[in-house]
Design an enzyme around this catalytic site. Structure first.
Site, short mmCIF file in Angstrom:
data_model
loop_
_atom_site.label_atom_id
_atom_site.label_comp_id
_atom_site.label_asym_id
_atom_site.label_seq_id
_atom_site.Cartn_x
_atom_site.Cartn_y
_atom_site.Cartn_z
N ARG A 93 29.82 -32.72 12.75
CA ARG A 93 31.28 -32.43 12.25
C ARG A 93 32.07 -33.13 12.75
O ARG A 93 33.90 -33.04 12.47
CB ARG A 93 31.99 -31.24 13.04
CG ARG A 93 32.21 -30.22 11.98
CD ARG A 93 32.94 -28.56 12.91
NE ARG A 93 33.44 -28.41 14.11
CZ ARG A 93 33.19 -27.11 14.76
NH1 ARG A 93 32.77 -26.17 14.27
NH2 ARG A 93 33.45 -27.22 15.78
N ARG A 137 34.18 -26.72 25.85
CA ARG A 137 34.39 -25.02 25.37
C ARG A 137 32.74 -24.70 25.38
O ARG A 137 32.30 -23.60 25.34
CB ARG A 137 34.50 -25.98 23.49
CG ARG A 137 35.39 -25.96 23.73
CD ARG A 137 36.03 -26.59 22.04
NE ARG A 137 34.85 -26.22 21.03
CZ ARG A 137 34.48 -27.41 20.22
NH1 ARG A 137 34.93 -28.18 20.59
NH2 ARG A 137 34.05 -26.93 18.87
N LYS A 169 29.07 -20.50 13.06
CA LYS A 169 29.83 -19.02 12.57
C LYS A 169 30.57 -19.16 11.43
O LYS A 169 30.11 -18.07 10.65
CB LYS A 169 30.56 -18.64 14.24
CG LYS A 169 29.61 -18.31 15.28
CD LYS A 169 30.29 -17.68 16.44
CE LYS A 169 31.91 -18.92 16.11
NZ LYS A 169 31.21 -19.51 17.22
N ARG A 173 36.30 -12.98 22.90
CA ARG A 173 35.20 -13.53 23.07
C ARG A 173 36.04 -13.71 24.75
O ARG A 173 35.42 -14.07 25.70
CB ARG A 173 35.86 -15.37 23.29
CG ARG A 173 35.95 -15.90 21.46
CD ARG A 173 36.15 -17.28 21.42
NE ARG A 173 35.76 -18.30 19.91
CZ ARG A 173 35.97 -19.07 19.80
NH1 ARG A 173 35.47 -19.65 20.75
NH2 ARG A 173 35.93 -19.15 18.55
P1 ADP Z 1 34.49 -22.93 17.87
O1 ADP Z 1 33.36 -21.64 17.67
O2 ADP Z 1 33.73 -24.39 17.15
O3 ADP Z 1 34.47 -23.40 19.43
P2 ADP Z 1 36.79 -21.75 16.81
O4 ADP Z 1 37.11 -22.71 15.83
O5 ADP Z 1 36.03 -20.36 16.45
O6 ADP Z 1 35.43 -22.84 17.38
O7 ADP Z 1 37.86 -22.02 17.20
C1 ADP Z 1 38.65 -22.54 18.84
C2 ADP Z 1 39.38 -23.15 19.54
O8 ADP Z 1 40.46 -22.16 19.26
C3 ADP Z 1 38.99 -22.22 20.55
O9 ADP Z 1 38.30 -23.08 21.54
C4 ADP Z 1 39.50 -21.90 21.41
O10 ADP Z 1 40.51 -22.96 21.94
C5 ADP Z 1 40.76 -21.37 19.89
N1 ADP Z 1 40.83 -19.63 19.94
C6 ADP Z 1 39.64 -19.44 19.01
N2 ADP Z 1 39.41 -18.61 18.96
C7 ADP Z 1 39.67 -17.86 20.28
C8 ADP Z 1 39.61 -16.71 20.93
N3 ADP Z 1 38.99 -15.26 20.68
N4 ADP Z 1 40.32 -16.53 22.55
C9 ADP Z 1 40.96 -17.73 23.18
N5 ADP Z 1 40.87 -18.71 22.20
C10 ADP Z 1 40.23 -19.12 20.97
#
Ligand code: ADP
Length: 195
Positions: free
Chosen positions: A128, A145, A14, A89
């Site tokens: 990564r 996750r 993404k 999410r």
């Molecule tokens: P990935 O998609 O690889 O899990 P991200 O960089 O999108 O990585 O997100 C990393 C972390 O940031 C998530 O595991 C969470 O802790 C937090 N996070 C990101 N976006 C959200 C969201 N919309 N709601 C809650 N936590 C979030």
């Protein structure tokens, strides 16, 4: 005005695609993960609060996340459109996003669902981890996750499918090939690069 949302499991690509699409469509990519990481690095109050959740592979509480996105969507650069990466999410975040967009007279045009099989996801995240050293890319936290994604975020695809917004795109293959696939589904929906 073009509103795009990218959804998919951790490692689907993404963030990579969001950055490329933002340039191609001249819209800001809004990544909640990036915003949280920046706040953690800068040791802001938000970062201090978010860090523990992120390191454990858990979602940051909706109240914090929604407030952050509300603020980001009120900035002037989103007037031409926006690309959301990693938000919403949870079902609560979907509801809040609906409210924010209604308030600003904008809407989502398409939800791009990026797919990749589990094996590929695990190997990409392991790469990564080596390259970026993210504290949440350890095997144990990755598994957490993935589980949380399946439980809390995958159901959002049905919600958006019921609004006929979902376009499924194969995230396997070279980065530029995947970008071309996404452009194709956006074109098919009448969303052109100079929209
Ligand atoms: P990935 O998609 O690889 O899990 P991200 O960089 O999108 O990585 O997100 C990393 C972390 O940031 C998530 O595991 C969470 O802790 C937090 N996070 C990101 N976006 C959200 C969201 N919309 N709601 C809650 N936590 C979030």
């Amino acid at each position: 005005m073009i509103g795009i949302l990218l959804i998919g499991p951790p490692g689907a690509g993404k963030g990579t695609q969001a950055a490329l699409l933002a340039i191609r469509y001249s819209i800001p990519a809004i990544s909640t993960g990036d915003i949280f990481r920046k706040n953690v690095a800068d040791e802001t109050p938000l970062g201090v609060e978010a860090k523990g959740y992120m390191d454990r592979g858990e979602y940051v509480p909706d109240s914090l996340t929604n407030a952050l996105v509300k603020d980001r969507l009120s900035q002037s650069d989103v007037l031409n459109g926006f690309l959301l990466d990693g938000y919403p999410r949870t079902l609560d975040q979907v509801e809040k996003l609906d409210e924010f967009l209604a308030q600003s007279g904008t809407k989502l045009d398409v939800v791009v669902q990026l797919t990749a099989d589990r094996e590929e996801l695990v190997s990409r995240l392991a790469n990564r981890a080596e390259q970026q050293g993210r504290t949440d890319d350890t095997p144990e936290v990755i598994r957490k996750r993935q589980t949380i994604y399946e439980q809390q975020t995958a159901p959002l695809i049905d919600v958006y499918a019921s609004r006929s917004l979902v376009a499924k795109v194969d995230g396997l293959g070279e980065v530029n090939v995947v970008t071309a696939r996404i452009s194709e589904v956006l074109n098919a929906r009448g969303l052109s690069e100079d929209a």
